[in-house]
Design an enzyme around this catalytic site. Sequence first.
Site, PDB file in Angstrom:
ATOM      1  N   VAL A 116      -1.305  74.475   5.357  1.00 12.37           N
ATOM      2  CA  VAL A 116      -1.446  74.069   6.698  1.00 12.37           C
ATOM      3  C   VAL A 116      -2.123  75.151   7.579  1.00 12.37           C
ATOM      4  O   VAL A 116      -3.008  74.699   8.361  1.00 12.37           O
ATOM      5  CB  VAL A 116       0.172  73.867   7.204  1.00 12.37           C
ATOM      6  CG1 VAL A 116       0.190  73.931   8.681  1.00 12.37           C
ATOM      7  CG2 VAL A 116       0.940  73.204   6.717  1.00 12.37           C
TER       8      VAL A 116
ATOM      9  N   ARG B 117      13.244  72.549  15.675  1.00 11.54           N
ATOM     10  CA  ARG B 117      12.973  71.432  16.122  1.00 11.54           C
ATOM     11  C   ARG B 117      14.060  70.658  16.833  1.00 11.54           C
ATOM     12  O   ARG B 117      13.901  69.857  17.950  1.00 11.54           O
ATOM     13  CB  ARG B 117      12.574  70.481  14.921  1.00 11.54           C
ATOM     14  CG  ARG B 117      11.526  70.817  14.339  1.00 11.54           C
ATOM     15  CD  ARG B 117      11.053  69.942  13.116  1.00 11.54           C
ATOM     16  NE  ARG B 117       9.830  70.371  12.420  1.00 11.54           N
ATOM     17  CZ  ARG B 117       9.354  70.029  11.148  1.00 11.54           C
ATOM     18  NH1 ARG B 117      10.425  69.379  10.506  1.00 11.54           N
ATOM     19  NH2 ARG B 117       8.471  70.581  10.765  1.00 11.54           N
TER      20      ARG B 117
ATOM     21  N   CYS C  94       5.890  66.034   9.387  1.00 12.63           N
ATOM     22  CA  CYS C  94       4.565  65.307   9.354  1.00 12.63           C
ATOM     23  C   CYS C  94       4.920  63.645   9.229  1.00 12.63           C
ATOM     24  O   CYS C  94       4.175  63.074   9.769  1.00 12.63           O
ATOM     25  CB  CYS C  94       3.753  65.652   8.152  1.00 12.63           C
ATOM     26  SG  CYS C  94       4.854  66.036   6.649  1.00 12.63           S
TER      27      CYS C  94
ATOM     28  N   GLY D 196       1.987  68.105   0.952  1.00 10.97           N
ATOM     29  CA  GLY D 196       3.313  68.439   1.731  1.00 10.97           C
ATOM     30  C   GLY D 196       4.327  69.428   1.186  1.00 10.97           C
ATOM     31  O   GLY D 196       4.809  69.969   1.880  1.00 10.97           O
TER      32      GLY D 196
ATOM     33  N   HIS E 170      -0.104  60.824   3.910  1.00  5.00           N
ATOM     34  CA  HIS E 170       1.330  60.286   3.570  1.00  5.00           C
ATOM     35  C   HIS E 170       1.013  58.687   4.164  1.00  5.00           C
ATOM     36  O   HIS E 170       0.506  58.557   5.148  1.00  5.00           O
ATOM     37  CB  HIS E 170       2.375  60.519   4.426  1.00  5.00           C
ATOM     38  CG  HIS E 170       2.699  62.211   4.128  1.00  5.00           C
ATOM     39  ND1 HIS E 170       2.415  62.845   2.964  1.00  5.00           N
ATOM     40  CD2 HIS E 170       3.772  62.968   4.573  1.00  5.00           C
ATOM     41  CE1 HIS E 170       2.971  63.821   2.665  1.00  5.00           C
ATOM     42  NE2 HIS E 170       3.693  64.174   3.837  1.00  5.00           N
TER      43      HIS E 170
ATOM     44  N   ASN F 187      -1.436  64.195   6.179  1.00  3.52           N
ATOM     45  CA  ASN F 187      -0.528  64.827   6.466  1.00  3.52           C
ATOM     46  C   ASN F 187      -0.576  66.365   7.117  1.00  3.52           C
ATOM     47  O   ASN F 187       0.126  66.965   7.674  1.00  3.52           O
ATOM     48  CB  ASN F 187       0.680  65.054   5.341  1.00  3.52           C
ATOM     49  CG  ASN F 187      -0.231  65.485   4.117  1.00  3.52           C
ATOM     50  OD1 ASN F 187      -1.253  65.011   3.697  1.00  3.52           O
ATOM     51  ND2 ASN F 187       0.632  66.579   3.515  1.00  3.52           N
TER      52      ASN F 187
HETATM   53  P1  NAP Z   1       2.204  77.196   1.630  1.00  2.67           P
HETATM   54  O1  NAP Z   1       0.833  76.330   1.084  1.00  2.67           O
HETATM   55  O2  NAP Z   1       3.046  77.419   0.308  1.00  2.67           O
HETATM   56  O3  NAP Z   1       1.725  78.256   2.336  1.00  2.67           O
HETATM   57  C1  NAP Z   1       2.681  79.498   2.734  1.00  2.67           C
HETATM   58  C2  NAP Z   1       2.000  80.332   3.901  1.00  2.67           C
HETATM   59  O4  NAP Z   1       3.292  80.962   4.343  1.00  2.67           O
HETATM   60  C3  NAP Z   1       1.327  81.375   3.158  1.00  2.67           C
HETATM   61  O5  NAP Z   1       0.527  81.666   4.040  1.00  2.67           O
HETATM   62  C4  NAP Z   1       2.321  82.542   2.936  1.00  2.67           C
HETATM   63  O6  NAP Z   1       1.622  83.852   2.654  1.00  2.67           O
HETATM   64  C5  NAP Z   1       3.143  82.698   4.104  1.00  2.67           C
HETATM   65  N1  NAP Z   1       4.250  83.383   3.933  1.00  2.67           N
HETATM   66  C6  NAP Z   1       5.289  83.244   2.898  1.00  2.67           C
HETATM   67  N2  NAP Z   1       6.153  83.964   3.331  1.00  2.67           N
HETATM   68  C7  NAP Z   1       5.809  84.715   4.234  1.00  2.67           C
HETATM   69  C8  NAP Z   1       6.369  85.791   4.973  1.00  2.67           C
HETATM   70  N3  NAP Z   1       7.627  86.476   4.568  1.00  2.67           N
HETATM   71  N4  NAP Z   1       5.779  86.235   5.969  1.00  2.67           N
HETATM   72  C9  NAP Z   1       4.657  85.816   6.473  1.00  2.67           C
HETATM   73  N5  NAP Z   1       3.834  84.984   5.873  1.00  2.67           N
HETATM   74  C10 NAP Z   1       4.589  84.323   4.782  1.00  2.67           C
HETATM   75  O7  NAP Z   1       2.868  76.280   2.272  1.00  2.67           O
HETATM   76  P2  NAP Z   1       2.359  75.240   3.640  1.00  2.67           P
HETATM   77  O8  NAP Z   1       2.346  73.858   2.742  1.00  2.67           O
HETATM   78  O9  NAP Z   1       1.095  75.721   4.338  1.00  2.67           O
HETATM   79  O10 NAP Z   1       3.755  75.166   4.490  1.00  2.67           O
HETATM   80  C11 NAP Z   1       4.151  76.359   5.275  1.00  2.67           C
HETATM   81  C12 NAP Z   1       5.484  75.838   6.263  1.00  2.67           C
HETATM   82  O11 NAP Z   1       4.578  74.798   7.142  1.00  2.67           O
HETATM   83  C13 NAP Z   1       6.481  75.163   5.476  1.00  2.67           C
HETATM   84  O12 NAP Z   1       7.443  75.780   4.689  1.00  2.67           O
HETATM   85  C14 NAP Z   1       6.880  74.310   6.408  1.00  2.67           C
HETATM   86  O13 NAP Z   1       7.974  74.814   7.316  1.00  2.67           O
HETATM   87  C15 NAP Z   1       5.737  73.903   7.425  1.00  2.67           C
HETATM   88  N6  NAP Z   1       5.132  72.724   7.122  1.00  2.67           N
HETATM   89  C16 NAP Z   1       4.984  71.437   8.279  1.00  2.67           C
HETATM   90  C17 NAP Z   1       4.694  70.428   7.953  1.00  2.67           C
HETATM   91  C18 NAP Z   1       4.968  69.355   9.142  1.00  2.67           C
HETATM   92  O14 NAP Z   1       5.638  68.421   8.627  1.00  2.67           O
HETATM   93  N7  NAP Z   1       4.849  69.555  10.223  1.00  2.67           N
HETATM   94  C19 NAP Z   1       4.051  70.084   6.700  1.00  2.67           C
HETATM   95  C20 NAP Z   1       3.811  71.237   5.802  1.00  2.67           C
HETATM   96  C21 NAP Z   1       4.326  72.283   5.921  1.00  2.67           C
HETATM   97  P3  NAP Z   1       1.150  84.472   1.184  1.00  2.67           P
HETATM   98  O15 NAP Z   1      -0.181  83.889   0.959  1.00  2.67           O
HETATM   99  O16 NAP Z   1       1.064  85.952   1.533  1.00  2.67           O
HETATM  100  O17 NAP Z   1       2.244  83.817   0.279  1.00  2.67           O
HETATM  101  O1  3JN Z   2       7.176  67.399   1.994  1.00  3.01           O
HETATM  102  C1  3JN Z   2       6.493  66.867   3.071  1.00  3.01           C
HETATM  103  O2  3JN Z   2       5.671  66.118   2.631  1.00  3.01           O
HETATM  104  C2  3JN Z   2       6.200  67.723   4.209  1.00  3.01           C
HETATM  105  C3  3JN Z   2       7.240  69.121   4.102  1.00  3.01           C
HETATM  106  C4  3JN Z   2       7.322  69.836   5.198  1.00  3.01           C
HETATM  107  C5  3JN Z   2       7.983  70.810   4.794  1.00  3.01           C
HETATM  108  C6  3JN Z   2       8.236  71.614   3.643  1.00  3.01           C
HETATM  109  C7  3JN Z   2       8.796  72.823   3.725  1.00  3.01           C
HETATM  110  C8  3JN Z   2       9.584  73.155   4.645  1.00  3.01           C
HETATM  111  C9  3JN Z   2       9.042  71.225   6.144  1.00  3.01           C
HETATM  112  C10 3JN Z   2       9.042  70.450   7.384  1.00  3.01           C
HETATM  113  O3  3JN Z   2       7.855  70.857   8.090  1.00  3.01           O
HETATM  114  O4  3JN Z   2       9.866  69.832   7.669  1.00  3.01           O
HETATM  115  C11 3JN Z   2       9.707  72.356   5.801  1.00  3.01           C
HETATM  116  C12 3JN Z   2      10.636  72.904   7.097  1.00  3.01           C
HETATM  117  O5  3JN Z   2      11.913  72.307   7.098  1.00  3.01           O
HETATM  118  O6  3JN Z   2      10.179  73.730   7.839  1.00  3.01           O
END
Ligand code: NAP
Ligand code: 3JN
Length: 350
Positions: free
Chosen positions: A18, A103, A132, A163, A252, A326
Amino acid sequence: MANKTVYNVAVVGATGAVGEKIIQILQDKKFPIDKIKLLSSKRSAGKKIMFHNQEITVEEATPESFAGVDIALFSAGGSVSKKLAPEAVKHGAVVIDNTSAFRMTEGVPLVVPEVNEIDLKSHNGIIANPNCSTIQMVAALKPIQEAYGLNRVIVSTYQAVSGSGIEACNELENQSKQYLDNQEMTAEILPVKGDKNHYPIAFNALPQIDVFQDNGYTFEEMKMINETKKIMHAPELPVAATCVRLPFFTSHAESVYVEVDKADVTVADLWKALDGADGVVLEDDPSTQTYPTPLSASNKEEVFVGRVRKDLDTANGFHLWVVSDNLMKGAAWNTVQIAERLIQNNWLVK
Ligand code: NAP
Ligand code: 3JN
């Protein structure tokens, strides 16, 4: 901050799926930035990322990282948001948080600009970006709700692997190679990293996204149900969800069943409501096999709707097919769009 024309922006989770998209959109949209901070965990600190032809060094996110920051965009997981978002607010930043940490917290606006932009006005420093799957569904539901009212929503999702983050994408790629090479597939991440069991996603479908709740629904399904009611200001609206992961990387898709309130509504009426609605693109013509797919929607900002049909048995019932990227509208673009709307409306500062 009121009279600023450029802003200091922090991206927390800058090295993630993201975060990478957020950085790309900030550049593409020429977001008015003075200084940008790219933050991650200790693991990625020191990594270099290009931003507008400038090399930025990724730093470990700490409470002190937010000194002088106006806008902090969080996507590093819920526990990081719970710990660091209040610190960012203490330092005077407005936080737009992509996780589920806040949220459903009262007083925290949960916003899709096309649906409930006005809720941004009452923020107290933290604004939540919805899940998403919820974002794309409510964007399609809003014009229908406005024109004809809504009495029921039932959704089944077909969700991309991105996702679940970068590790899950790598897992799909590796398993696909293993399957085609007649090797056993190794599953260590999906359906949920850290859960008891893991199953292959390649050439498969997994009816579990996020962890199971006591009521038999998964957390992803409960997010869709609860967030939809909050965003649409419809606490009594019946919503049911089944969320499924499929082996493609981006966008998605959702099969959405709705019952409208008004009688004698036709497919043409729904087309009229959806066609040209804010953030929505109607792609629906069975005679030319026109409908959106995950591939056609990828890297685009909008929510695409097709396959609008009247239910054959239930009066006022309709089926729709809703597809969106997504990581774009479902996460990064909605986040940056919220920041843009705060600035445009002069709602950044309380
Ligand atoms: P990802 O590809 O696994 O990336 C995780 C990111 O968080 C990396 O930059 C990681 O840094 C950083 N991170 C992990 N632990 C940390 C810490 N202790 N302090 C600071 N940074 C840290 O995951 P992603 O798909 O981008 O998703 C990240 C989060 O966004 C999810 O957990 C979820 O809550 C949210 N999300 C929301 C949606 C939505 O539906 N709106 C969709 C997807 C995700 P490093 O490189 O150092 O590990
Ligand atoms: O799985 C997906 O397609 C969307 C995932 C979103 C997600 C992944 C890990 C943690 C979330 C989210 O945004 O709802 C979370 C979270 O609960 O923060």
